[in-house]
Design an enzyme around this catalytic site. Structure first.
Site, short mmCIF file in Angstrom:
data_model
loop_
_atom_site.label_atom_id
_atom_site.label_comp_id
_atom_site.label_asym_id
_atom_site.label_seq_id
_atom_site.Cartn_x
_atom_site.Cartn_y
_atom_site.Cartn_z
N ASP A 67 0.65 -1.20 0.19
CA ASP A 67 -0.05 -0.04 -0.15
C ASP A 67 0.80 1.27 -0.08
OD1 ASP A 67 0.95 -0.36 2.57
OD2 ASP A 67 -1.00 -0.81 3.47
N ASP A 136 -7.58 -2.92 14.37
CA ASP A 136 -8.97 -3.49 14.16
C ASP A 136 -8.79 -4.74 13.14
OD1 ASP A 136 -7.78 -2.44 11.82
OD2 ASP A 136 -9.37 -0.56 11.50
N HIS A 138 -7.03 -5.06 10.18
CA HIS A 138 -6.92 -4.77 8.76
C HIS A 138 -5.54 -5.42 8.29
CE1 HIS A 138 -5.21 -0.42 9.90
NE2 HIS A 138 -4.23 -1.01 9.15
N GLU A 143 -9.69 -1.71 5.44
CA GLU A 143 -10.16 -1.51 6.59
C GLU A 143 -11.63 -2.37 6.81
OE1 GLU A 143 -8.75 0.22 8.47
OE2 GLU A 143 -7.98 2.24 8.00
C1 GLP Z 1 -0.83 0.28 8.45
C2 GLP Z 1 -0.16 -0.45 7.44
C3 GLP Z 1 -0.29 -1.82 7.62
C4 GLP Z 1 0.15 -2.41 8.86
C5 GLP Z 1 -0.49 -1.28 10.04
C6 GLP Z 1 0.11 -1.80 11.37
O1 GLP Z 1 -2.14 0.55 8.55
N1 GLP Z 1 -1.07 -0.08 6.08
O2 GLP Z 1 -0.01 -2.71 6.56
O3 GLP Z 1 0.23 -3.82 9.29
O4 GLP Z 1 -0.41 0.08 9.87
O5 GLP Z 1 1.35 -1.35 11.68
P1 GLP Z 1 2.17 -1.41 12.88
O6 GLP Z 1 2.93 -2.61 12.36
O7 GLP Z 1 2.96 0.03 12.93
O8 GLP Z 1 1.27 -1.60 14.13
#
Ligand code: GLP
Length: 271
Positions: A67, A136, A138, A143
């Protein structure tokens, strides 16, 4: 889903890097799906170390990131393209032409998303997709409420995700509200999926992903339908899994499975 519980985030990250390394050694032209966020940082540090100290070769590896924020140029310090350069690509011998991160500046984002899907197809499909998980549940930026069959597209971020990601920006108003993300359907087409989770804030999402119903409300739960998913969680992230003891039991007995099978074959052949 294979569930592996490790003591801390460090072990989670290192095991993630070891699995990616095994794949690259087996297939040097691996098509590798990559994720951003704080969770895969230890994995990326370890891959850089393996390249610099052990000569792990990325020259033929092809990557596709999950993404990117819509509207951020790759030079923006909070863009995912910048994150990937800083934490991985600038420190390994990857061919820049083999790197794919969705462009946050596409003039026709919808057409661009279709071309991203085409690029994945043309590369032969993703062999191994690395994932983190949002609080959440995702994956990528899919989402809650995202179609479980969705493809690469523009998504509106939830308030929760905007707040979570605000820590990386000067303030919440600077966090983009939209992103381009591979869809849940795109992600589940990868041949193998490696989901990493660490910290207590992920415990509920992990439990819902592994043991809850398959639901668009927790997009990671779609991974229950995939034939080859490895989840590596630290103790904190695994703390709300009801069948924790069974997952550990499976791991403890794993090494014996091959022994039992080969003994049966030997007995059958009268050896
Ligand atoms: C963002 C990214 C996800 C990632 C998530 C959790 O939303 N798009 O790919 O898994 O954050 O991030 P973190 O690893 O910093 O908790």
């Amino acid at each position: 889903m294979e569930v592996i519980i490790e003591p801390t985030a460090k072990e989670v990250g290192i095991m993630g890097a070891n699995i990616i390394t095994e794949h690259i050694l087996r297939k040097p032209a691996l098509v590798l799906g990559l994720a951003t966020g704080s969770t895969p940082l230890i994995t990326y540090n370890e891959l850089v170390r393996k390249h610099q100290d052990g000569g792990l070769d990325f020259s033929k590896v092809v990557t596709f990131n999950l993404d990117e924020y819509l509207g951020l140029p790759p030079t923006h310090p909070q863009s995912y393209a910048h994150f990937m350069n800083e934490n991985l690509f600038d420190h390994i011998n990857i061919d820049r032409q083999n790197i794919h991160v969705p462009s946050g500046l596409a003039l026709d984002p919808h057409g661009y998303c279709e071309s991203y899907e085409e690029d994945i197809k043309r590369s032969g499909g993703i062999d191994l997709q690395l994932l983190g998980i949002g609080r959440d549940g995702h994956i990528g930026f899919n989402e809650p409420g995202s179609s479980l069959g969705s493809r690469t597209r523009v998504k509106t971020l939830t308030r929760e995700t905007v707040q979570d990601n605000a820590t990386f920006f000067r303030n919440e108003s600077e966090v983009p509200r939209f992103a381009i993300t591979m869809g849940a359907g795109t992600i589940t087409q990868a041949r193998r999926i490696l989901l990493l989770a660490s910290g207590a804030s992920k415990a509920e999402a992990v439990a819902a992903t592994v043991e809850g119903p398959v639901s668009a409300s927790v997009t990671a739960s779609v991974l229950q339908l995939h034939p080859d998913v490895i989840l590596i969680a630290d103790e904190e992230a695994a703390s709300k899994l009801e069948r924790r003891a069974y997952y550990r039991w499976i791991q403890e007995n794993k090494s014996q499975v091959n022994g039992v099978i080969s003994r049966q074959i030997r007995e059958r052949l009268g050896m």
